[in-house]
Design an enzyme around this catalytic site. Structure first.
Site, short mmCIF file in Angstrom:
data_model
loop_
_atom_site.label_atom_id
_atom_site.label_comp_id
_atom_site.label_asym_id
_atom_site.label_seq_id
_atom_site.Cartn_x
_atom_site.Cartn_y
_atom_site.Cartn_z
N HIS A 11 0.85 -1.19 0.00
CA HIS A 11 0.00 0.00 0.00
C HIS A 11 0.89 1.25 0.00
O HIS A 11 1.77 1.40 0.85
CB HIS A 11 -0.95 0.02 1.20
CG HIS A 11 -1.96 1.12 1.05
ND1 HIS A 11 -3.16 0.94 0.38
CD2 HIS A 11 -1.94 2.41 1.42
CE1 HIS A 11 -3.81 2.08 0.36
NE2 HIS A 11 -3.10 3.00 0.98
N ALA A 12 0.67 2.14 -0.95
CA ALA A 12 1.56 3.28 -1.15
C ALA A 12 1.62 4.19 0.08
O ALA A 12 0.60 4.45 0.71
CB ALA A 12 1.09 4.10 -2.36
N HIS A 46 0.46 11.84 -5.72
CA HIS A 46 -0.13 11.90 -4.38
C HIS A 46 0.95 11.74 -3.31
O HIS A 46 1.04 12.54 -2.37
CB HIS A 46 -1.19 10.79 -4.25
CG HIS A 46 -1.77 10.66 -2.88
ND1 HIS A 46 -2.98 11.23 -2.54
CD2 HIS A 46 -1.32 10.04 -1.76
CE1 HIS A 46 -3.23 10.97 -1.26
NE2 HIS A 46 -2.25 10.24 -0.78
N GLU A 47 1.77 10.73 -3.46
CA GLU A 47 2.81 10.45 -2.45
C GLU A 47 3.85 11.57 -2.41
O GLU A 47 4.29 11.98 -1.34
CB GLU A 47 3.49 9.11 -2.72
CG GLU A 47 2.56 7.89 -2.62
CD GLU A 47 1.75 7.83 -1.34
OE1 GLU A 47 2.21 8.35 -0.31
OE2 GLU A 47 0.63 7.29 -1.37
N HIS A 101 2.91 14.42 -0.29
CA HIS A 101 3.23 14.23 1.13
C HIS A 101 4.68 14.62 1.41
O HIS A 101 4.98 15.33 2.36
CB HIS A 101 3.06 12.76 1.53
CG HIS A 101 1.63 12.28 1.64
ND1 HIS A 101 0.69 12.95 2.38
CD2 HIS A 101 1.00 11.19 1.13
CE1 HIS A 101 -0.48 12.27 2.32
NE2 HIS A 101 -0.30 11.21 1.56
N GLU A 120 -3.47 14.91 2.40
CA GLU A 120 -3.90 14.01 1.33
C GLU A 120 -4.25 14.76 0.04
O GLU A 120 -4.41 14.14 -1.02
CB GLU A 120 -5.10 13.17 1.79
CG GLU A 120 -4.84 12.34 3.03
CD GLU A 120 -3.69 11.36 2.88
OE1 GLU A 120 -3.35 11.01 1.73
OE2 GLU A 120 -3.10 10.97 3.91
N HIS A 177 -6.65 0.58 5.42
CA HIS A 177 -6.65 1.57 6.51
C HIS A 177 -7.32 1.06 7.78
O HIS A 177 -7.11 1.62 8.84
CB HIS A 177 -7.32 2.85 6.01
CG HIS A 177 -6.65 3.40 4.78
ND1 HIS A 177 -6.75 2.76 3.55
CD2 HIS A 177 -5.87 4.48 4.58
CE1 HIS A 177 -6.05 3.43 2.66
NE2 HIS A 177 -5.51 4.48 3.24
N TYR A 235 -9.44 11.48 3.47
CA TYR A 235 -9.49 11.34 2.00
C TYR A 235 -10.77 11.95 1.43
O TYR A 235 -10.79 12.43 0.31
CB TYR A 235 -9.39 9.86 1.59
CG TYR A 235 -8.12 9.21 2.09
CD1 TYR A 235 -6.89 9.52 1.53
CD2 TYR A 235 -8.16 8.28 3.13
CE1 TYR A 235 -5.72 8.93 2.00
CE2 TYR A 235 -7.00 7.69 3.60
CZ TYR A 235 -5.78 8.01 3.03
OH TYR A 235 -4.64 7.42 3.50
#
Ligand code: X8Z
Ligand code: ZN
Length: 602
Positions: free
Chosen positions: A343-344, A373-374, A377, A401, A501, A511
């Site tokens: 999971h990323a 997305h990552e 962060h 997010e 999650h 999210y």
């Protein structure tokens, strides 16, 4: 172990220092100077503990085995105990009139744990072991038929690509064979997590999670409902259109024309985003949506090349390139010889520049978006790294997010032409096709983003009991998403555990908020870039102005209440769905036309 002893030593010195005057101090009110000193020492202690436990967690997620789980759980235990101790200490300063930033740090200290444990060494150890076990079970989960075992990556690919209802149903229920073993652990985790939250002064763990939004927790729940009601008609219109297309494709036997949609037909293991079945619903003569997967494959882009595109986007906004260590230490592909959590995720290991992502990248459009997305962060983490450690977080968790997703909204055909992945942007056609393709991900996700915590909040409050975990889950899946399982479910199943999650204890409302916020960010960044035109065609690529505006907000971390951070970027202090509705406005009219005469809803 050495680290822990050292830290216990530091605390002891501080306590001993206070002892001689303890009686007098009990009489005298604590001072602002003492509060500052307390916070400085707390920061130092937490920084050390978080760094070491982060490293243990990294190992536990990239080498899943019994030893790594034990070590990660052990480090987690130390962090939990330290935070609880410090939060209790902090109560000493309650009622003292502190400067804003100090008062805020005290509050953040109390909220620093996503999973608090009871103030009891054995129970803390039990809880951290349960958590490590649930996450490892998920990470190494496989659906086996005899010796033929498939992991989530393989099953997800099938869900995305197969149009055979039997194969889809098999992969869907196959993945859900990994989670029944978690049920007992999960029930105990709820019990212990709740007890920990209560000892910190919250009603239950859900209430504690809802208390981190700079507003009353009940008001926050109402705010989430308000946002959902803003977007619900759009979701219902999309659901109606997609159901009709699936009915046409599969027939009444597989997908009836009324009622909920079968959960395994939507191209995703959890039916959370539907972009993978866009070809099944693509309208004729309504323009053209670009297939980014095909472009990546044609360009022979590998995993690292995909990440380089993401980095280059941020560089074009004026952000510093990622450090060499990012490229050396990140996990981009699934290793062949061991179990890892695929999971990323994005990591900051030292609160400075040791930034990494951990993914099992597939060469697809979906993963290209996830890479952005990552990286969002990581750039956020770096932007706030000069803040005190208790403020090294996003304004609220939805902001964290939303950043990378907002950037990915700028991956438009014109941008793809600029970076040489596409020869020519589709010319002059209707905008319906690209908007529909995007809505299959962005709008379809909204009720899913909402319901996971609607379920967990009620589990934590006791409204949904252990005997009812699966039935209550499906009640909400049907209520919000209008979907139903392809095969009968019972309480022998534990379907919530088949979504990362839940076993990993990651709150999910973030999210949902991010889906709303990212369009607000996008609209404001496009303004800052001087863009005029339809929002869905805007790319902020190359705009230093947009980059500066974004950086200004990111650098604030969580030092100020989130409405101020939002105001810094957007000029408004309210979360608001009008930006996402504006973005998709032409599509809503078109969907309503397609749905005319149908009886929508489920
Ligand atoms: O978990 C994630 C990210 C890591 S924070 C990959 N997302 C949610 C999910 O996969 O369920 C991003 C979108 C929603
Ligand atoms: Zn994320």
């Amino acid at each position: 172990m050495k680290q822990r002893m050292l830290c216990a030593g530091v605390l002891a010195v501080w306590l001993i220092g206070s002892v001689p005057s303890l009686a007098a101090e009990e009489m005298a009110a604590p001072t602002v100077a003492e509060a500052r000193e307390f916070l400085e020492q707390a920061e130092e202690r937490l920084r050390d503990l978080w760094i070491i436990s982060g490293r243990a967690q990294w190992i536990a997620s990239t080498y899943i085995n019994e030893d790594s789980q034990i070590l990660a759980a052990k480090m987690d235990e130390d962090v939990i105990r330290a935070v609880i101790e410090l939060a209790n200490e902090a109560a000493r300063f309650d009622g003292l009139d502190l400067p804003d930033d100090q008062a805020r740090m005290m509050k953040k200290l109390k909220l620093a744990l996503v999973l608090p444990a009871p103030n009891d060494a054995e129970l803390t150890a039990e809880l951290t072991r349960i958590k490590a076990r649930m996450e490892a079970t998920y990470g190494s989960g496989k659906y086996c038929q005899g010796d033929d075992c498939r992991d989530l990556t393989e099953l997800s690919r099938l869900m995305a690509e197969s149009r055979d209802p039997e194969a889809l149903q098999d992969a869907w229920s196959g993945w859900r064979t990994i989670s029944p073993v978690m049920r007992e652990d999960f029930a105990r985790y709820v019990e212990l997590g709740n007890q920990g939250a209560r000892e910190l002064g919250y009603d239950d763990l859900g209430n504690m999670w809802r208390s981190n939004y700079d507003m009353d927790p009940d008001a926050f729940a109402a705010e989430v409902d308000r946002l959902w009601n803003q977007v619900r008609p759009f979701y219902e219109a999309l659901h109606c259109y997609v159901r009709a297309q699936l009915n046409e494709k599969y027939g009444d036997e597989v997908q009836p024309a009324s009622g909920p949609i079968r959960a395994d037909l939507l191209g995703n293991m959890w039916a959370q985003e539907w972009g993978n079945i866009y070809p099944l619903v693509a309208p004729e003569g309504q323009g053209e949506a670009v297939d980014v997967t095909a472009l990546l494959v044609a360009a022979e882009a590998d995993e690292r090349a995909m990440v380089r595109y993401g980095e280059a986007f941020f560089s074009s906004l004026g952000f510093e390139p990622l450090p060499d260590s990012f490229w050396e230490k990140s996990q981009f592909s699934k290793p062949r010889d061991r179990e890892v959590v695929c999971h990323a995720s994005a990591w900051s290991l030292d609160f400075q520049d040791d930034l990494r992502i951990k993914m099992c990248i597939q060469i697809t459009e979906e993963e290209f978006t996830t890479i952005h997305h990552e990286l969002g962060h990581n750039y956020y983490q770096r932007a706030y790294n000069e803040q005190p450690i208790l403020f090294q977080d996003s304004a609220n968790d939805g902001f964290h997010e939303a950043v990378g997703d907002a950037i990915a909204l700028s991956v438009t055909p014109n941008y793809l032409v600029k970076i040489g992945l596409l020869d020519e942007a589709p010319q002059g056609g209707s905008e319906i096709a690209p908007l529909l393709k995007m809505a299959m991900d962005k709008i379809a996700f909204l009720p899913f983003g909402l319901l996971i915590d609607q379920w967990r909040w009620k589990v934590f409050s006791g409204e949904f009991g252990e005997d009812d975990y699966n039935a209550s889950w499906w009640e909400l899946r049907q209520k919000y998403q209008g979907i139903e399982p392809p095969v009968a479910r019972t309480e022998a199943d534990f379907d919530p555990g088949a979504k990362y999650h839940v076993p990993a204890n990651v709150p999910y409302t973030r999210y949902f908020l991010a889906r709303i916020l990212q369009f607000q960010f996008h609209r404001s960044l496009c303004d800052a870039a001087g863009y005029e035109g339809p929002l869905h065609e805007c790319s902020i690529y190359g705009s230093q102005e947009a980059g500066e505006r974004l950086h200004e907000m990111l650098a604030m971390g969580s030092s100020r209440p989130w409405p101020e951070a939002l105001d810094a970027l957007t000029g408004s202090s309210e979360m608001d769905a009008t930006a996402i509705l504006d973005y998709f406005a032409p599509l809503k009219g078109w969907l309503d036309e397609q749905n005319a005469g149908q009886s929508c809803g489920w």
